[in-house]
Scaffold this active site. Sequence first.
Site, PDB file in Angstrom:
ATOM      1  N   GLY A  81     -87.970   2.328 -54.971  1.00  0.00           N
ATOM      2  CA  GLY A  81     -89.298   1.719 -54.813  1.00  0.00           C
ATOM      3  C   GLY A  81     -89.536   0.609 -55.830  1.00  0.00           C
ATOM      4  O   GLY A  81     -88.857   0.505 -56.847  1.00  0.00           O
ATOM      5  N   ARG A 129     -97.580  -1.640 -58.856  1.00  0.00           N
ATOM      6  CA  ARG A 129     -98.715  -1.636 -59.779  1.00  0.00           C
ATOM      7  C   ARG A 129     -98.318  -1.753 -61.245  1.00  0.00           C
ATOM      8  O   ARG A 129     -99.157  -1.943 -62.112  1.00  0.00           O
ATOM      9  CB  ARG A 129     -99.569  -0.377 -59.547  1.00  0.00           C
ATOM     10  CG  ARG A 129    -100.456  -0.504 -58.325  1.00  0.00           C
ATOM     11  CD  ARG A 129    -101.177   0.780 -58.032  1.00  0.00           C
ATOM     12  NE  ARG A 129    -100.288   1.755 -57.403  1.00  0.00           N
ATOM     13  CZ  ARG A 129    -100.583   3.049 -57.246  1.00  0.00           C
ATOM     14  NH1 ARG A 129    -101.731   3.519 -57.716  1.00  0.00           N
ATOM     15  NH2 ARG A 129     -99.736   3.865 -56.662  1.00  0.00           N
ATOM     16  N   LYS A 167     -89.754  -0.268 -61.980  1.00  0.00           N
ATOM     17  CA  LYS A 167     -90.567   0.776 -62.613  1.00  0.00           C
ATOM     18  C   LYS A 167     -89.720   1.832 -63.333  1.00  0.00           C
ATOM     19  O   LYS A 167     -90.002   2.198 -64.475  1.00  0.00           O
ATOM     20  CB  LYS A 167     -91.453   1.461 -61.562  1.00  0.00           C
ATOM     21  CG  LYS A 167     -92.240   2.630 -62.124  1.00  0.00           C
ATOM     22  CD  LYS A 167     -93.360   3.080 -61.233  1.00  0.00           C
ATOM     23  CE  LYS A 167     -92.894   4.002 -60.144  1.00  0.00           C
ATOM     24  NZ  LYS A 167     -94.018   4.519 -59.340  1.00  0.00           N
ATOM     25  N   GLN A 185     -80.423   1.353 -50.781  1.00  0.00           N
ATOM     26  CA  GLN A 185     -81.368   1.410 -49.663  1.00  0.00           C
ATOM     27  C   GLN A 185     -81.972   0.011 -49.543  1.00  0.00           C
ATOM     28  O   GLN A 185     -82.835  -0.369 -50.334  1.00  0.00           O
ATOM     29  CB  GLN A 185     -82.465   2.457 -49.950  1.00  0.00           C
ATOM     30  CG  GLN A 185     -83.393   2.698 -48.775  1.00  0.00           C
ATOM     31  CD  GLN A 185     -84.627   3.523 -49.150  1.00  0.00           C
ATOM     32  OE1 GLN A 185     -85.061   3.524 -50.298  1.00  0.00           O
ATOM     33  NE2 GLN A 185     -85.209   4.198 -48.178  1.00  0.00           N
ATOM     34  N   GLY A 238     -89.017   4.751 -46.600  1.00  0.00           N
ATOM     35  CA  GLY A 238     -89.614   6.054 -46.872  1.00  0.00           C
ATOM     36  C   GLY A 238     -88.676   6.989 -47.614  1.00  0.00           C
ATOM     37  O   GLY A 238     -87.463   6.798 -47.648  1.00  0.00           O
ATOM     38  N   ASP A 280     -89.779   8.746 -60.763  1.00  0.00           N
ATOM     39  CA  ASP A 280     -90.870   8.351 -61.661  1.00  0.00           C
ATOM     40  C   ASP A 280     -91.653   9.552 -62.185  1.00  0.00           C
ATOM     41  O   ASP A 280     -92.859   9.481 -62.393  1.00  0.00           O
ATOM     42  CB  ASP A 280     -91.807   7.363 -60.942  1.00  0.00           C
ATOM     43  CG  ASP A 280     -92.482   7.976 -59.715  1.00  0.00           C
ATOM     44  OD1 ASP A 280     -92.108   9.094 -59.318  1.00  0.00           O
ATOM     45  OD2 ASP A 280     -93.395   7.333 -59.166  1.00  0.00           O
ATOM     46  N   LYS A 310     -77.745  -5.914 -95.377  1.00  0.00           N
ATOM     47  CA  LYS A 310     -77.024  -5.973 -94.100  1.00  0.00           C
ATOM     48  C   LYS A 310     -75.535  -5.790 -94.327  1.00  0.00           C
ATOM     49  O   LYS A 310     -74.972  -6.400 -95.245  1.00  0.00           O
ATOM     50  CB  LYS A 310     -77.274  -7.345 -93.447  1.00  0.00           C
ATOM     51  CG  LYS A 310     -76.585  -7.496 -92.121  1.00  0.00           C
ATOM     52  CD  LYS A 310     -76.077  -8.911 -91.870  1.00  0.00           C
ATOM     53  CE  LYS A 310     -74.778  -9.190 -92.588  1.00  0.00           C
ATOM     54  NZ  LYS A 310     -74.085 -10.391 -92.170  1.00  0.00           N
ATOM     55  N   ASN A 363     -76.068  -2.187-111.235  1.00  0.00           N
ATOM     56  CA  ASN A 363     -77.479  -2.550-111.207  1.00  0.00           C
ATOM     57  C   ASN A 363     -77.600  -4.019-110.843  1.00  0.00           C
ATOM     58  O   ASN A 363     -77.037  -4.890-111.519  1.00  0.00           O
ATOM     59  CB  ASN A 363     -78.123  -2.301-112.562  1.00  0.00           C
ATOM     60  CG  ASN A 363     -79.639  -2.506-112.502  1.00  0.00           C
ATOM     61  OD1 ASN A 363     -80.375  -1.643-112.058  1.00  0.00           O
ATOM     62  ND2 ASN A 363     -80.086  -3.675-112.924  1.00  0.00           N
ATOM     63  N   ASN A 413     -73.775 -15.154 -98.572  1.00  0.00           N
ATOM     64  CA  ASN A 413     -72.648 -14.699 -97.750  1.00  0.00           C
ATOM     65  C   ASN A 413     -72.255 -15.680 -96.660  1.00  0.00           C
ATOM     66  O   ASN A 413     -71.270 -15.464 -95.965  1.00  0.00           O
ATOM     67  CB  ASN A 413     -72.988 -13.345 -97.102  1.00  0.00           C
ATOM     68  CG  ASN A 413     -74.200 -13.439 -96.194  1.00  0.00           C
ATOM     69  OD1 ASN A 413     -75.086 -14.278 -96.403  1.00  0.00           O
ATOM     70  ND2 ASN A 413     -74.248 -12.604 -95.180  1.00  0.00           N
TER      71      ASN A 413
HETATM   72  C1  UD1 Z   1     -94.419  11.059 -52.919  1.00  0.00           C
HETATM   73  C2  UD1 Z   1     -94.626  12.212 -51.917  1.00  0.00           C
HETATM   74  C3  UD1 Z   1     -95.930  12.912 -52.244  1.00  0.00           C
HETATM   75  C4  UD1 Z   1     -95.895  13.425 -53.666  1.00  0.00           C
HETATM   76  C5  UD1 Z   1     -95.595  12.283 -54.629  1.00  0.00           C
HETATM   77  C6  UD1 Z   1     -95.364  12.826 -56.022  1.00  0.00           C
HETATM   78  C7  UD1 Z   1     -93.575  11.422 -49.871  1.00  0.00           C
HETATM   79  C8  UD1 Z   1     -93.792  10.911 -48.511  1.00  0.00           C
HETATM   80  N1  UD1 Z   1     -94.677  11.661 -50.603  1.00  0.00           N
HETATM   81  O1  UD1 Z   1     -95.476  10.155 -52.718  1.00  0.00           O
HETATM   82  O2  UD1 Z   1     -96.127  13.988 -51.372  1.00  0.00           O
HETATM   83  O3  UD1 Z   1     -97.121  14.023 -54.018  1.00  0.00           O
HETATM   84  O4  UD1 Z   1     -94.392  11.574 -54.234  1.00  0.00           O
HETATM   85  O5  UD1 Z   1     -95.251  11.773 -56.930  1.00  0.00           O
HETATM   86  O6  UD1 Z   1     -92.451  11.617 -50.275  1.00  0.00           O
HETATM   87  N2  UD1 Z   1     -88.559   5.804 -52.816  1.00  0.00           N
HETATM   88  C9  UD1 Z   1     -87.329   5.353 -52.393  1.00  0.00           C
HETATM   89  N3  UD1 Z   1     -87.219   4.810 -51.162  1.00  0.00           N
HETATM   90  C10 UD1 Z   1     -88.260   4.712 -50.315  1.00  0.00           C
HETATM   91  C11 UD1 Z   1     -89.513   5.172 -50.756  1.00  0.00           C
HETATM   92  C12 UD1 Z   1     -89.639   5.723 -51.994  1.00  0.00           C
HETATM   93  O7  UD1 Z   1     -86.353   5.426 -53.117  1.00  0.00           O
HETATM   94  O8  UD1 Z   1     -88.071   4.209 -49.195  1.00  0.00           O
HETATM   95  C13 UD1 Z   1     -88.674   6.394 -54.139  1.00  0.00           C
HETATM   96  C14 UD1 Z   1     -89.641   5.696 -55.054  1.00  0.00           C
HETATM   97  O9  UD1 Z   1     -88.971   4.726 -55.824  1.00  0.00           O
HETATM   98  C15 UD1 Z   1     -90.161   6.840 -55.934  1.00  0.00           C
HETATM   99  C16 UD1 Z   1     -90.069   8.043 -55.016  1.00  0.00           C
HETATM  100  O10 UD1 Z   1     -89.190   7.692 -53.980  1.00  0.00           O
HETATM  101  O11 UD1 Z   1     -89.360   7.057 -57.060  1.00  0.00           O
HETATM  102  C17 UD1 Z   1     -91.415   8.426 -54.438  1.00  0.00           C
HETATM  103  O12 UD1 Z   1     -91.913   7.344 -53.709  1.00  0.00           O
HETATM  104  P1  UD1 Z   1     -93.421   6.921 -53.825  1.00  0.00           P
HETATM  105  O13 UD1 Z   1     -93.650   5.729 -52.995  1.00  0.00           O
HETATM  106  O14 UD1 Z   1     -93.827   6.863 -55.237  1.00  0.00           O
HETATM  107  O15 UD1 Z   1     -94.098   8.157 -53.096  1.00  0.00           O
HETATM  108  P2  UD1 Z   1     -95.544   8.672 -53.346  1.00  0.00           P
HETATM  109  O16 UD1 Z   1     -96.485   7.900 -52.530  1.00  0.00           O
HETATM  110  O17 UD1 Z   1     -95.810   8.766 -54.782  1.00  0.00           O
HETATM  111 MG    MG Z   2     -95.128   7.897 -56.575  1.00  0.00          MG
END
Ligand code: UD1
Ligand code: MG
Length: 521
Positions: free
Chosen positions: A28, A32, A39, A92, A97, A122, A370, A396, A405
């Site tokens: 992801g 933000r 991130k 990916q 998702g 994260d 150093k 000393n 140096n």
């Molecule tokens: C996700 C969960 C949510 C949970 C929350 C906890 C899903 C659908 N939802 O939501 O239920 O409460 O985490 O923090 O899983 N990522 C990928 N590829 C993608 C999408 C996301 O690698 O296509 C990674 C992101 O980088 C991140 C993690 O998956 O590290 C979670 O994705 P994020 O978009 O933060 O999901 P949330 O909306 O937080």
């Molecule tokens: Mg998240």
Amino acid sequence: MAARLSASDGSHVVSEPHLRTVVVLAAGEGKRMKSSLPKVLHPLLGRTLLGHVLSAAEPLAAQRTMVVVGHGADQVRAHLAEVAPSVTAVHQAEQLGTGHAVRIALEAVPEAAGTVVVLNGDVPLLRPETVAALVAAHEGERAAATVLAAEVPDPTGLGRIVRDAAGRLEQIVEQRDATPGQLAIREINAGIYAFDAARLRDVLGKLSTDNDQGEEYLTDVFGLLVSAGEPVAVHLAADHTETLGCNDRVELAGLRRLLRDRVNEGWMRAGVSLLDPATTWIDVTVALDRDAVVDQNTQLQGGSVVGSGAVVGPDVTLIDTVVHAGATVLRSHAVGAEVGPGASVGPYAYLRPDARLAEKSKVGTFVEVKNSELGAGAKVPHLSYVGDATIGARANIGAATIFVNYDGVNKSRTVVGEGAFVGCDTNLIAPVEVGAGAYVAAGSAISNDVPPGALGVTRAPQRNIDGWVARKRPGTVSAEAAERALQGASSQVPAASEGEAIHGTAESVGAVTEAGDTATE
Ligand code: UD1
Ligand code: MG
């Protein structure tokens, strides 16, 4: 150095042999964060967010660990090569998702069987013990899928754990797809899961994108397994702060404070004194011995180590620096340095890489060191630059000594022998050697070796020009003071004989007592 204590006791290590695959989701963008850094690469007390998650999964002793990368993939791969070279990155290209991310990870390893542990990239406060307990519960119950859940004060934005009347998990619903009733649920999905590999593969192929974001949700796996009559479980985290994610820099700062408090509490319970824990920031990679004392406003970073009875702070930053037992470091900055047992540093010292201070040596106020070694009991007390030098035991070095140096092209070394005495305001112009027990007269510029026991001196003869101030600076404060002094002198003692206008002889210049008078300790 004595055996080091560790803030965690290692009791979380899972020892039974199991087939396990760890998948960390890190593709992801983290919009933000408003950052050019992905991130998961933001730092948090000694590791990146991703590094913390990988380390939480480490005790699982998985056969393979995979990280799904996408946004900033090159940066994430480079980081992995550095901190976790055995990890496989899976690309990916489009973030379709969390379900899609896990699907492509598993497609890359068709041989993976047993347990698949999935972790959001994260969630850096996750403890290894918690991941291990989740996996142990999952494997113990032979569940098809187990989710880590937590009761949180504010569930906004998170997936909700929806249970049936009997309290069994029914499904996980995302905030944006939830009904008003489901939004009131405070039990949330932490984004950490254990799955049975075969059943996960099967269900991942059936995920739809029929949701508010049009994504394949990993969370939908649970509802699908429940409908198929497969056993799923919820593992509740005892400490909900472990499950906190990080979406922006305000949240990151909040996580940093929480981790600071956790780390500090661990060290205090292990026998380390932290005089002001609120202003003490210790990386998770740092080691401290029992009875070390850390005073306020201090940062201990990287591979730093503080030995027993050592006092560090206030106002100290140590980066990859080892401070041995009984040493003190006060209001100073050190990187890549080593401070020997009982040595003292500061206030206001700067130790740079490969500054090595042997036992009971001293680097004092406004001194920079150093790539140099100070022998046992050697002292550089004030206002000096020590670069590329070897200083013998109990030598000393007087105030304002510069180890010259660098000639603009090359760096050269200076050697000062054991027990040598270098007077103040001296330039030691490398390459040069001051022999054991030799003296250097204050104010000298030494570019030739000084043999052991000799006095090296390059000072110009002093001239006193009598009456110069009265002639050249009449009417000044100095002229008035001089006049008063000379009148007073002439009224008390016989007038000075009309001597030479210029005083000073070559013999008086190099006297050992002059070097001694003007050096410092
Ligand atoms: C996700 C969960 C949510 C949970 C929350 C906890 C899903 C659908 N939802 O939501 O239920 O409460 O985490 O923090 O899983 N990522 C990928 N590829 C993608 C999408 C996301 O690698 O296509 C990674 C992101 O980088 C991140 C993690 O998956 O590290 C979670 O994705 P994020 O978009 O933060 O999901 P949330 O909306 O937080
Ligand atoms: Mg998240």
